[in-house]
Write a protein that holds these residues in place. Structure first.
Motif, PDB file in Angstrom:
ATOM      1  N   TYR A  11      98.212  36.152  47.506  1.00 60.86           N
ATOM      2  CA  TYR A  11      99.317  36.953  48.641  1.00 60.86           C
ATOM      3  C   TYR A  11      97.874  36.730  49.358  1.00 60.86           C
ATOM      4  O   TYR A  11      98.506  36.947  51.242  1.00 60.86           O
ATOM      5  CB  TYR A  11      98.794  38.666  48.083  1.00 60.86           C
ATOM      6  N   TYR A  12      96.622  37.070  48.770  1.00 63.73           N
ATOM      7  CA  TYR A  12      95.534  37.345  50.458  1.00 63.73           C
ATOM      8  C   TYR A  12      95.351  35.385  51.233  1.00 63.73           C
ATOM      9  O   TYR A  12      94.729  36.129  52.571  1.00 63.73           O
ATOM     10  CB  TYR A  12      94.379  37.543  49.901  1.00 63.73           C
ATOM     11  N   LEU A  13      96.140  34.541  50.580  1.00 58.00           N
ATOM     12  CA  LEU A  13      96.512  33.349  51.343  1.00 58.00           C
ATOM     13  C   LEU A  13      98.033  33.464  52.197  1.00 58.00           C
ATOM     14  O   LEU A  13      98.657  33.535  51.843  1.00 58.00           O
ATOM     15  CB  LEU A  13      96.146  32.292  50.462  1.00 58.00           C
ATOM     16  N   GLU A  14      96.727  33.930  53.406  1.00 55.15           N
ATOM     17  CA  GLU A  14      99.011  34.203  54.287  1.00 55.15           C
ATOM     18  C   GLU A  14      99.266  32.753  54.301  1.00 55.15           C
ATOM     19  O   GLU A  14     100.288  33.085  54.927  1.00 55.15           O
ATOM     20  CB  GLU A  14      98.428  34.508  55.697  1.00 55.15           C
ATOM     21  N   ASP A  15      99.067  31.433  54.320  1.00 51.49           N
ATOM     22  CA  ASP A  15     100.040  30.180  54.959  1.00 51.49           C
ATOM     23  C   ASP A  15     100.954  30.352  53.628  1.00 51.49           C
ATOM     24  O   ASP A  15     101.197  29.555  53.484  1.00 51.49           O
ATOM     25  CB  ASP A  15      98.678  29.166  55.092  1.00 51.49           C
ATOM     26  N   VAL A  16     100.856  30.835  52.610  1.00 47.72           N
ATOM     27  CA  VAL A  16     101.763  30.628  51.560  1.00 47.72           C
ATOM     28  C   VAL A  16     101.927  32.376  50.729  1.00 47.72           C
ATOM     29  O   VAL A  16     103.229  31.955  49.730  1.00 47.72           O
ATOM     30  CB  VAL A  16     100.550  29.841  50.604  1.00 47.72           C
ATOM     31  N   ARG A  17     101.891  33.138  52.556  1.00 47.05           N
ATOM     32  CA  ARG A  17     102.674  34.185  51.320  1.00 47.05           C
ATOM     33  C   ARG A  17     103.811  34.575  51.000  1.00 47.05           C
ATOM     34  O   ARG A  17     104.250  35.193  50.066  1.00 47.05           O
ATOM     35  CB  ARG A  17     102.036  35.654  52.702  1.00 47.05           C
ATOM     36  N   GLU A  18     104.824  33.671  51.697  1.00 45.06           N
ATOM     37  CA  GLU A  18     106.186  33.953  51.518  1.00 45.06           C
ATOM     38  C   GLU A  18     106.654  33.070  50.554  1.00 45.06           C
ATOM     39  O   GLU A  18     107.898  33.175  50.159  1.00 45.06           O
ATOM     40  CB  GLU A  18     106.980  33.633  53.033  1.00 45.06           C
ATOM     41  N   ARG A  19     105.589  32.170  49.902  1.00 45.88           N
ATOM     42  CA  ARG A  19     106.227  31.381  48.317  1.00 45.88           C
ATOM     43  C   ARG A  19     105.631  32.550  46.938  1.00 45.88           C
ATOM     44  O   ARG A  19     105.535  32.028  46.499  1.00 45.88           O
ATOM     45  CB  ARG A  19     105.473  30.121  47.854  1.00 45.88           C
ATOM     46  N   VAL A  20     104.608  33.039  47.932  1.00 43.79           N
ATOM     47  CA  VAL A  20     104.638  34.363  46.481  1.00 43.79           C
ATOM     48  C   VAL A  20     104.906  35.245  46.201  1.00 43.79           C
ATOM     49  O   VAL A  20     105.677  35.992  47.060  1.00 43.79           O
ATOM     50  CB  VAL A  20     103.013  34.963  47.148  1.00 43.79           C
ATOM     51  N   ILE A  21     105.059  35.223  44.786  1.00 43.90           N
ATOM     52  CA  ILE A  21     105.688  36.822  43.789  1.00 43.90           C
ATOM     53  C   ILE A  21     104.714  37.592  42.854  1.00 43.90           C
ATOM     54  O   ILE A  21     104.595  36.659  42.049  1.00 43.90           O
ATOM     55  CB  ILE A  21     107.350  36.226  43.345  1.00 43.90           C
ATOM     56  N   ILE A  22     105.138  38.669  43.539  1.00 51.57           N
ATOM     57  CA  ILE A  22     103.645  39.466  43.009  1.00 51.57           C
ATOM     58  C   ILE A  22     104.321  40.279  41.381  1.00 51.57           C
ATOM     59  O   ILE A  22     105.341  40.578  41.564  1.00 51.57           O
ATOM     60  CB  ILE A  22     102.927  40.392  43.605  1.00 51.57           C
ATOM     61  N   ILE A  23     104.161  40.060  40.458  1.00 45.36           N
ATOM     62  CA  ILE A  23     104.464  40.892  39.565  1.00 45.36           C
ATOM     63  C   ILE A  23     103.263  41.836  38.943  1.00 45.36           C
ATOM     64  O   ILE A  23     102.445  41.154  39.027  1.00 45.36           O
ATOM     65  CB  ILE A  23     104.781  40.233  37.860  1.00 45.36           C
ATOM     66  N   ALA A  37      88.586  29.350  45.047  1.00 48.20           N
ATOM     67  CA  ALA A  37      88.889  28.457  44.884  1.00 48.20           C
ATOM     68  C   ALA A  37      89.957  27.648  43.773  1.00 48.20           C
ATOM     69  O   ALA A  37      90.668  27.370  44.721  1.00 48.20           O
ATOM     70  CB  ALA A  37      87.587  27.403  44.944  1.00 48.20           C
ATOM     71  N   GLU A  38      90.161  27.923  42.763  1.00 48.77           N
ATOM     72  CA  GLU A  38      91.484  28.371  41.902  1.00 48.77           C
ATOM     73  C   GLU A  38      92.473  27.782  42.245  1.00 48.77           C
ATOM     74  O   GLU A  38      93.908  27.780  42.583  1.00 48.77           O
ATOM     75  CB  GLU A  38      91.197  28.596  40.378  1.00 48.77           C
ATOM     76  N   ILE A  39      92.586  30.032  43.636  1.00 51.03           N
ATOM     77  CA  ILE A  39      94.005  30.056  43.649  1.00 51.03           C
ATOM     78  C   ILE A  39      94.017  29.259  44.863  1.00 51.03           C
ATOM     79  O   ILE A  39      95.195  28.911  45.348  1.00 51.03           O
ATOM     80  CB  ILE A  39      93.742  31.359  44.232  1.00 51.03           C
ATOM     81  N   ARG A  40      93.223  28.599  45.993  1.00 49.16           N
ATOM     82  CA  ARG A  40      93.198  28.026  46.902  1.00 49.16           C
ATOM     83  C   ARG A  40      93.918  26.547  46.338  1.00 49.16           C
ATOM     84  O   ARG A  40      94.806  26.257  46.755  1.00 49.16           O
ATOM     85  CB  ARG A  40      91.934  27.492  47.368  1.00 49.16           C
ATOM     86  N   MET A  41      93.944  25.944  45.548  1.00 52.77           N
ATOM     87  CA  MET A  41      94.154  24.883  44.622  1.00 52.77           C
ATOM     88  C   MET A  41      95.466  25.334  44.197  1.00 52.77           C
ATOM     89  O   MET A  41      96.535  24.186  44.443  1.00 52.77           O
ATOM     90  CB  MET A  41      93.054  24.676  43.382  1.00 52.77           C
ATOM     91  N   LEU A  42      96.002  26.459  43.817  1.00 50.54           N
ATOM     92  CA  LEU A  42      97.511  26.588  43.464  1.00 50.54           C
ATOM     93  C   LEU A  42      98.313  26.687  44.707  1.00 50.54           C
ATOM     94  O   LEU A  42      99.205  25.572  44.602  1.00 50.54           O
ATOM     95  CB  LEU A  42      97.321  27.329  42.011  1.00 50.54           C
ATOM     96  N   ALA A  43      97.588  27.109  45.764  1.00 53.10           N
ATOM     97  CA  ALA A  43      98.190  27.760  46.537  1.00 53.10           C
ATOM     98  C   ALA A  43      98.369  26.009  47.666  1.00 53.10           C
ATOM     99  O   ALA A  43      99.626  25.854  48.486  1.00 53.10           O
ATOM    100  CB  ALA A  43      97.458  28.790  47.671  1.00 53.10           C
ATOM    101  N   ASP A  44      97.551  25.080  47.890  1.00 47.72           N
ATOM    102  CA  ASP A  44      97.751  24.003  48.260  1.00 47.72           C
ATOM    103  C   ASP A  44      98.763  23.467  47.348  1.00 47.72           C
ATOM    104  O   ASP A  44     100.008  22.484  48.368  1.00 47.72           O
ATOM    105  CB  ASP A  44      96.618  23.293  48.039  1.00 47.72           C
ATOM    106  N   LEU A  45      98.703  22.990  46.220  1.00 45.49           N
ATOM    107  CA  LEU A  45     100.152  22.595  45.159  1.00 45.49           C
ATOM    108  C   LEU A  45     100.962  23.222  45.561  1.00 45.49           C
ATOM    109  O   LEU A  45     102.394  22.586  46.012  1.00 45.49           O
ATOM    110  CB  LEU A  45      99.381  23.104  43.449  1.00 45.49           C
ATOM    111  N   ALA A  46     101.946  24.221  46.022  1.00 41.86           N
ATOM    112  CA  ALA A  46     102.750  24.975  46.144  1.00 41.86           C
ATOM    113  C   ALA A  46     103.256  24.515  47.229  1.00 41.86           C
ATOM    114  O   ALA A  46     104.225  24.341  47.790  1.00 41.86           O
ATOM    115  CB  ALA A  46     102.457  26.861  46.025  1.00 41.86           C
ATOM    116  N   LYS A  47     101.808  24.516  48.593  1.00 36.10           N
ATOM    117  CA  LYS A  47     102.562  23.633  49.542  1.00 36.10           C
ATOM    118  C   LYS A  47     103.068  22.983  49.797  1.00 36.10           C
ATOM    119  O   LYS A  47     104.516  22.284  50.357  1.00 36.10           O
ATOM    120  CB  LYS A  47     101.817  24.591  50.488  1.00 36.10           C
TER     121      LYS A  47
END
Length: 400
Positions: free
Chosen positions: A218-230, A182-192
């Motif tokens: 990365y698991y959230l397909e709707d933000v995948r192109e916004r995600v940078i993995i280190i 849920a926390e990761i989803r919240m951050l993803a929504d903010l990014a979108k």
């Protein structure tokens, strides 16, 4: 001679600022348990050493700026085990996770842009941002809440037209927090909603305890192109000195531009890549045993901490760190005092003052970060020294 504002605005590492006091203590014959740094003591897999020993080229040549093919392929295979898929041009090998973070920030930030980060955070995030000309804007998490994220509204209040990304460490350094789905989803929504990147530092991915689930944005397909993995081999394979990390993203435009940075520093060490490429062949039992060992250490650490009166901390659920609120007036003074004025049977401990892990002035003054990278016996002894040290410090320095 004039020095740049960039270099003057960078801070020295708060993790290493007490090193001179530690050296003086060692010169006096004091043994020190190092709880201040995340240097694993577990043996590096033999697969790394075998690959380096078997390297028989007559010349150690420049490697490809993106990385040698065998190393890139091994990381692609590794990520597939975590249901993460990166194409041939979607991974760049870097000089540790540190260079990957700097590349990410330099690629997305102009001078004066902002990165929002939950504090306390890995101290070098400040330095990496300074190199990129960006400003860290923190939002605060608390020991009493296990350092989980505040509300979406509180985080959103930090976002301005200068904000370029949200950056997290998950599992967390220095807190040991594991963010929920849920926390990761919240951050993803903010990014979108605010057109931001989401930088996810996942070097402790393997260390998630108590049956909890690791969730990458990365698991959230709707933000995948916004995600940078280190990522990095440093922690899971106890290979910090190899300095092999990576930046990965499905955003092909971003990766194309980051290649300019990779080419500007020519390449990453060929031999370290050769060794790291073979880590994919490490038996699964290695990581299982490493995980079990850190879990045992975590349990010892937490049990001992709870025996110290007035200490505040939640049991860490990831990585191998915990931030502890102590009943002292200054974590930095206490950490220094442990090295200069205190020992038990000629032994003392070195911890990291937590103030340097915050960007908000005044926060973390009564906190320290502890790394549980010591073997169980040494860790237990170190925690007994901490308990005795807290009691003595309060009696002699605080008149309590």
């Amino acid at each position: 001679m004039r020095l740049s504002n960039r270099i003057k605005e960078m801070q020295f590492s708060p993790i290493r600022k007490l090193v001179p006091y530690a050296q003086e203590a060692k010169n006096r014959g004091i043994d020190i348990y190092h709880l201040n740094i995340g240097q694993p003591d577990i043996k590096t897999p033999e697969t790394f050493m075998e690959a380096v020993r078997n390297f028989d080229d007559k010349v150690i040549k420049y490697a490809n700026s993106q990385g040698i093919e065998s190393c890139l392929k091994s990381f692609q295979e590794y990520f597939k085990q975590w249901d993460m898929n990166f194409g041939d041009n979607e991974i760049i090998i870097t000089n540790g996770g540190s260079e990957a973070l700097m590349f990410a920030l330099m690629a997305i930030c102009d001078h004066g842009d902002e990165i929002i980060i939950p504090e306390p955070f890995y101290t070098n995030y400040n330095g990496f941002s300074a190199v990129a000309g960006a400003k860290v804007v923190p939002f605060t998490t608390k020991a009493e809440d296990g350092f989980h994220l505040p509300s979406k509204e509180e985080i959103a209040s930090k976002i301005t037209d200068k904000t370029r990304a949200i950056m997290i460490s998950n599992p967390g350094n220095p807190t040991g927090v594991v963010y929920t789905e849920a926390e990761i989803r919240m951050l993803a929504d903010l990014a979108k909603e605010h057109d931001l990147y989401l930088i996810s530092d996942e070097v402790y991915r393997e260390f998630v305890y108590d049956g909890l689930k690791f969730t990458s944005p990365y698991y959230l397909e709707d933000v995948r192109e916004r995600v940078i993995i280190i990522d990095s081999v440093s922690k899971r394979y106890s290979a910090c000195g190899a300095r092999i990390g990576l930046l990965a993203s499905n955003n092909t435009e971003l990766m194309k531009e980051v290649m300019k940075l990779a080419q500007s520093r020519l390449c990453v060490s060929t031999l370290d890549q050769i060794g790291s490429a073979n880590l994919i062949n490490t038996p699964a039992s290695y990581l299982e045993e490493v995980f079990a060992e850190y879990d045992k250490r975590r349990n010892i650490l937490y049990k001992k901490l709870k025996e110290i009166p007035d200490v505040i901390c939640e049991k860490p659920t990831g990585a191998f760190y915990v931030v502890v609120k102590l009943p002292v007036d200054s974590g930095e003074d206490f950490a220094k005092w442990l090295l200069t004025d205190f020992n038990v049977d000629n032994k003392t401990i070195m911890v990291a003052p937590a103030q340097g892990f915050y960007a908000t002035p005044g926060l973390g003054q009564d906190e320290i970060r502890i790394s549980y990278c010591l073997n169980c016996e040494a860790l237990s002894d170190a925690m007994d020294i901490l308990k005795a040290g807290v009691a003595e410090y309060r009696r002699t320095k605080m008149n309590l």
